[in-house]
Design a protein around this motif. Structure first.
Motif, short mmCIF file in Angstrom:
data_model
loop_
_atom_site.label_atom_id
_atom_site.label_comp_id
_atom_site.label_asym_id
_atom_site.label_seq_id
_atom_site.Cartn_x
_atom_site.Cartn_y
_atom_site.Cartn_z
N GLY A 115 -10.65 36.50 8.77
CA GLY A 115 -12.08 36.28 8.65
C GLY A 115 -12.59 34.95 9.13
N THR A 116 -11.72 34.10 9.73
CA THR A 116 -12.16 32.75 10.08
C THR A 116 -12.46 32.55 11.56
OG1 THR A 116 -9.88 31.99 10.40
CG2 THR A 116 -10.80 31.81 8.18
N PHE A 117 -12.14 33.52 12.40
CA PHE A 117 -12.29 33.29 13.84
C PHE A 117 -13.00 34.46 14.52
CE2 PHE A 117 -9.96 30.69 17.32
CZ PHE A 117 -11.05 30.80 18.17
N LEU A 118 -12.50 35.66 14.37
CA LEU A 118 -13.01 36.79 15.14
C LEU A 118 -14.46 37.12 14.79
CD1 LEU A 118 -9.91 39.17 15.13
CD2 LEU A 118 -10.92 38.03 17.10
N ALA A 119 -14.78 37.19 13.52
CA ALA A 119 -16.14 37.57 13.12
C ALA A 119 -17.18 36.55 13.59
CB ALA A 119 -16.22 37.76 11.61
#
Length: 948
Positions: free
Chosen positions: A215-219
């Motif tokens: 949840g820390t990069f792609l979204a």
């Protein structure tokens, strides 16, 4: 039995002593046999070590989890799957007119009660590195969870634990010029991420990947890209599941399948169900066995056996004369064996034991060196293959089989010298006399029959059959026949001696009188050269064919760049980079037509995007391309052939990413279109067409399709897609003008007046000179900085890589020729030692010995090369004729089926590579002769010649 055993023990001891006494000859034969064994054993060990067991595959794919659950994209409908979890299909049978299920399913709903789960998501983005932008896989996974153990290997540092931290693969750090502690950011996202560790993927060592906590990069990146109307990260997610106990059983897999979820299960992979228990395999078109048929397996085995057999034959032909040298030098010793009661069996046993000793030594040395070499080169091999070995997997039985080939080869190479030595009388052996034995009359007859039969089979296969195996088998039989004919052919060469000077005449006469040692060496050269000439002839012929069939994408020296991402926002920088680094003469900027908005790419499935197509009037459409038209299916082959030559069914064979371009008259200049009327048309706001089928009443139509789903459905029914047609007055260029895939050029003013949405897409450049390697590397570096390859293409015309292949083949054949000729020369010197001493005693100059040695080597090389060149052309001609027959058959079938663009009969030339043949026929024998002369001592001690 006891007597037989002790006689062989004694023979082996004598052979071992002789091998140790003549270390040079033994090392030569050992190397010839051991080198192939080294290579084969190293390849076997490498392939076996790289071949992962099921357990190792599961460890790398699942870590410590029991299963991986994924969405097959079938909208959550019940599915059936194969035990491996790769092949899936809906449980319900869908007809041709039924819509195929698609859409996202609910994977968490299929989690077993009480299971531990871990989300594993991947996407992609362009990350800013020390060298520019790099397309990178972005992986989100909690790598600190024990469930991931085995999926990735930590190299340095640690795995990320909180937002703002990432780990990167070692290959990504090397490619990007980064290190632990560096920061990176993704294009489109302002957030920077610090690299806290490096790792590698055991199955993909060359992957450019970064790892972030879930949840820390792609979204955030996907949200930012879509806000800029750019393609998103295309994130996909799977789930690692741990259930404990017996693992994720087949019953649990089927339960998850009923909820539309696919499963890769460790328990099922290790203990798969029977095919009868797999519902997918009961459906039509599916089956549990996907292996090759028995016939294809037999054919593959036959090919391997043939290659191994020919390789062993080549080694035997090379090593046989070397054993004959040993037998000749040990003639007095063998004579003493006979004088002390030994019979022919014991003589044969001693010589054969020489082959056995060398074969065993070659097997041990070759296998040991293969193991050591593979172990030493393991890191390099893993890096080359892009994956880590599962283990250092040594298969003793396979290595013993490979070693047995070495022993068998040594024995086969010693058979002929053993028989020859056993037939020599004891008196002749003790006194050193050399009897003259007539050549066999049976072998040439067998060789003639085999050669004739092989040539017949080859010509039959080329003219009356499409089976390449028949041609290859006939060619191999013909070559074996010529090998059997070699002693007789060597005798025919002897008739040339009357026209030669003294030294070459003596060399040729010596070769003919001693065919027992000359013929194997000539046959070895023949076999190597024949293979070289066959491959060279086929390669040269295929090269000429490819040159004739080559279709240029652009005029020679013209450069194009195309990039449609982001509505063309990078296009100005890309154009400027090409202008800066290439010797540009003229530049033609081009734009594309977009439907929906400027960011919509052709055939994009993004919301609000459509596509365009050039409208072809009904009367100008090829009847053969519209199968739903009444009466088309009933056309006879003759009618189809006639229609295939209709101008409406012609195909130019060119393809361009954008067949409609918005540009000015500069594009015509760059594309070398010499049509003043077309230039005037663009200046006056008229379109220019390169395909007359699209014109009706002086106008051309561009159809804008906004409902792509309905358009696809109509296309399946053979009907026109719905859409608005924009018409433009048009000028049709001459038929000889080439558009290189571009069908229509629209002036910008006309496109704007019609309300078309356009976006910059690239440019075409004519150049003063073809860009060299340095200029292209600088441009590619500049494009890397921009984060794109720019769709760069440079038309260099047809380029052939076969010159290196032909040179390598010539070098290979030359080395084998020199080796075989050198062995034969060594044997000749052994036989001719009394004659050379006599020549020295009567006052012959020292150079005679050196000259005679050189000519002896050159004669053997010349005979082998001449025969091999003639033998090698046959299989190449046969294969080319077979290809011509196949292509003519396909051509006739295509014409009968009414395919357009089939106006040219296939061109399958047969070209002889004269440069390669010249190098073989002239340079190789001359080089062999000079080398032999250089390494031969000019002087020898004068000794009393033995009586008789």
């Amino acid at each position: 039995m006891n007597r037989w055993y002790h006689s062989w023990v004694a023979a082996v001891r004598i052979a071992r002593r002789d091998a140790w006494r003549f270390k040079g000859r033994s090392a030569l034969v050992l190397a010839m046999i051991a080198l192939p064994i080294l290579g084969v054993s190293a390849v076997d060990l490498t392939l076996r070590s790289a071949e992962l067991s099921t357990e190792q595959q599961m460890d790398r794919g699942l870590g410590a989890a029991d299963a991986r659950l994924s969405d097959p994209g079938m909208g959550g409908v019940p599915i059936h799957q194969a035990p491996d979890g790769v092949s899936t299909a809906p449980a319900k049978d869908y007809g041709e007119n039924d819509p195929w299920p698609e859409g996202a399913g609910d994977v968490p709903a299929a989690f077993p009660a009480g299971a531990r789960t871990l989300k594993d998501a991947t996407g992609s983005g362009k990350l800013r590195t020390g060298h520019g932008l790099l397309n990178t896989v972005i992986h989100e996974l909690d790598a600190t969870d024990p469930m991931t153990r085995g999926m990735m290997t930590l190299d340095q540092g640690r795995f990320p634990e909180k937002a703002g931290e990432i780990a990167a693969t070692t290959h990504f750090l090397e490619s990007g010029g980064l290190e632990i502690g560096s920061t990176v950011a993704a294009r489109g996202l302002a957030t920077e991420y610090r690299i806290v560790g490096s790792y590698e993927l055991p199955d993909s060592l060359k992957a450019d990947e970064v790892l972030a906590p879930p949840g820390t990069f792609l979204a955030p990146l996907d949200k930012a890209l879509k806000a800029d109307d750019l393609p998103g990260t295309e994130t996909s997610a799977t789930y690692l599941v741990s259930v404990g106990g017996d693992g994720f059983t087949w019953n649990m897999v089927q339960k998850a399948n009923s909820q539309g979820v696919a499963v890769v299960s460790r328990a099922v992979a290790l203990d798969p169900p029977a095919d009868s228990d797999v519902p997918l395999f009961q459906k039509d078109g599916w089956g549990g066995e996907y292996g090759q048929s028995a016939a294809s397996d037999a054919a593959a085995l036959a090919v391997v056996a043939t290659v191994v057999g020919l390789a062993m034959l080549e080694i035997c032909l090379l090593a046989g004369p070397a054993f004959a040298v040993g037998a000749r030098r040990s003639a007095r010793q063998l004579g003493l064996v006979g004088a002390n009661g030994g019979d022919r069996r014991h003589i044969r046993a001693i010589v054969l034991s020489g082959g056995l000793v060398i074969g065993v030594a070659a097997a041990v040395v070759g296998t040991a060196l293969g193991l050591l070499l593979t172990f030493a080169l393991r890191p390099l091999l893993e890096d080359y293959m892009g994956q880590r070995f599962g283990s250092f997997d040594i298969r003793p039985l396979e290595l013993l089989g490979i070693g047995a080939l070495a022993v068998l080869t040594g024995l086969l190479a010693a058979i002929v010298p053993a028989i020859t030595s056993s037939r020599q009388s004891v008196l002749a052996s003790l006194t050193g006399r050399r009897g003259v034995r007539r050549s066999s009359r049976v072998l040439p007859v067998i060789g003639l029959i085999a050669a004739g039969l092989g040539i017949t089979i080859t010509l039959y296969g080329a003219s009356a059959s499409d089976n390449v195996t028949v041609v290859a088998g006939g060619s191999a039989l013909a070559e074996l026949g010529i090998v059997a004919l070699t002693p007789a052919l060597v005798g025919l060469f002897g008739r040339l001696g009357r026209w030669l000077p003294l030294s070459p005449r003596l060399a040729l006469r010596d070769a003919v009188r001693n065919r027992g040692r000359t013929a194997p060496a000539v046959a070895a050269v023949l076999a190597a050269v024949a293979g070289t000439v066959a491959v060279a002839t086929y390669t040269a012929s295929d090269d000429v064919q490819q040159r004739a069939e080559y279709s240029a994408r652009l005029p020679y020296g013209v450069v194009s760049v195309m990039n449609g991402e982001g509505g063309g926002r990078d296009v100005p920088d890309i154009r400027a980079a090409v202008q800066k680094h290439f010797p540009v003469d003229e530049r033609a900027d081009v734009a594309r037509v977009a439907v929906g908005n400027a960011n919509c790419l052709p055939y994009s499935d993004a919301k609000g995007c459509g596509r365009y197509e050039i409208f072809t009037p009904e009367k100008n459409r090829c009847a053969l391309w519209t199968q739903d038209r009444p009466g088309v299916e009933q056309l006879t082959p003759a009618e189809r052939r006639k229609l295939s030559k209709d101008w409406r069914c012609e195909e130019d064979g060119q393809y361009a990413e954008y067949d409609v371009l918005v540009a000015d008259e500069k594009l015509l200049s760059v594309l070398a279109v010499d049509d003043p009327a077309a230039v005037d048309a663009l200046k006056n706001g008229k379109a220019v067409s390169f395909d007359r089928r699209n014109i009706e009443n002086g106008k051309i139509g561009i159809k804008l399709i906004t409902d792509t789903d309905k358009a696809d459905l109509m296309a399946q029914k053979g009907k026109d897609a719905p859409g608005e047609i924009k018409s433009f007055p048009v000028h049709q260029v001459a038929k000889s003008a080439e558009g290189y895939g571009v069908k229509v050029v629209l002036p910008a003013a006309a496109a704007k007046a019609a309300g078309l949405i356009t976006a910059p897409v690239g440019a075409y450049f004519s150049t003063d000179a073809l860009p060299d390697s340095t200029q292209q590397q600088k441009l590619e570096a500049a494009l890397d900085t921009l984060g794109t390859d720019g769709g760069l293409y440079v038309e260099k015309g047809y380029t052939s890589d076969n010159s290196i292949e032909l040179l390598a083949l010539a070098v290979f054949a030359g080395l084998v020729t020199i080796g075989a000729a050198g062995i034969a020369t060594g044997l000749a010197q052994t036989d001719a030692e009394p004659d050379l001493k006599t020549l020295a005693a009567v006052g012959a100059p020292p150079r005679v010995r050196r000259t005679l040695s050189g000519f002896q080597c050159g004669v053997v090389a010349a005979m082998g090369v001449a025969l091999g060149s003639a033998a090698g052309v046959l299989p190449a001609i046969g294969l080319r004729l077979t290809e011509e027959r196949q292509q003519l058959k396909w051509y006739e079938q295509a014409v009968n089926d009414g395919m357009g663009g089939m106006n040219e009969v296939p061109y399958v030339p047969i070209v002889v590579p004269w440069e390669t043949l010249a190098a073989l026929l002239v340079a190789v024998p001359v080089g062999a002769a000079l080398l032999a002369a250089l390494v031969t001592r000019s002087r020898t001690a004068v000794a009393r010649r033995a009586a008789g």
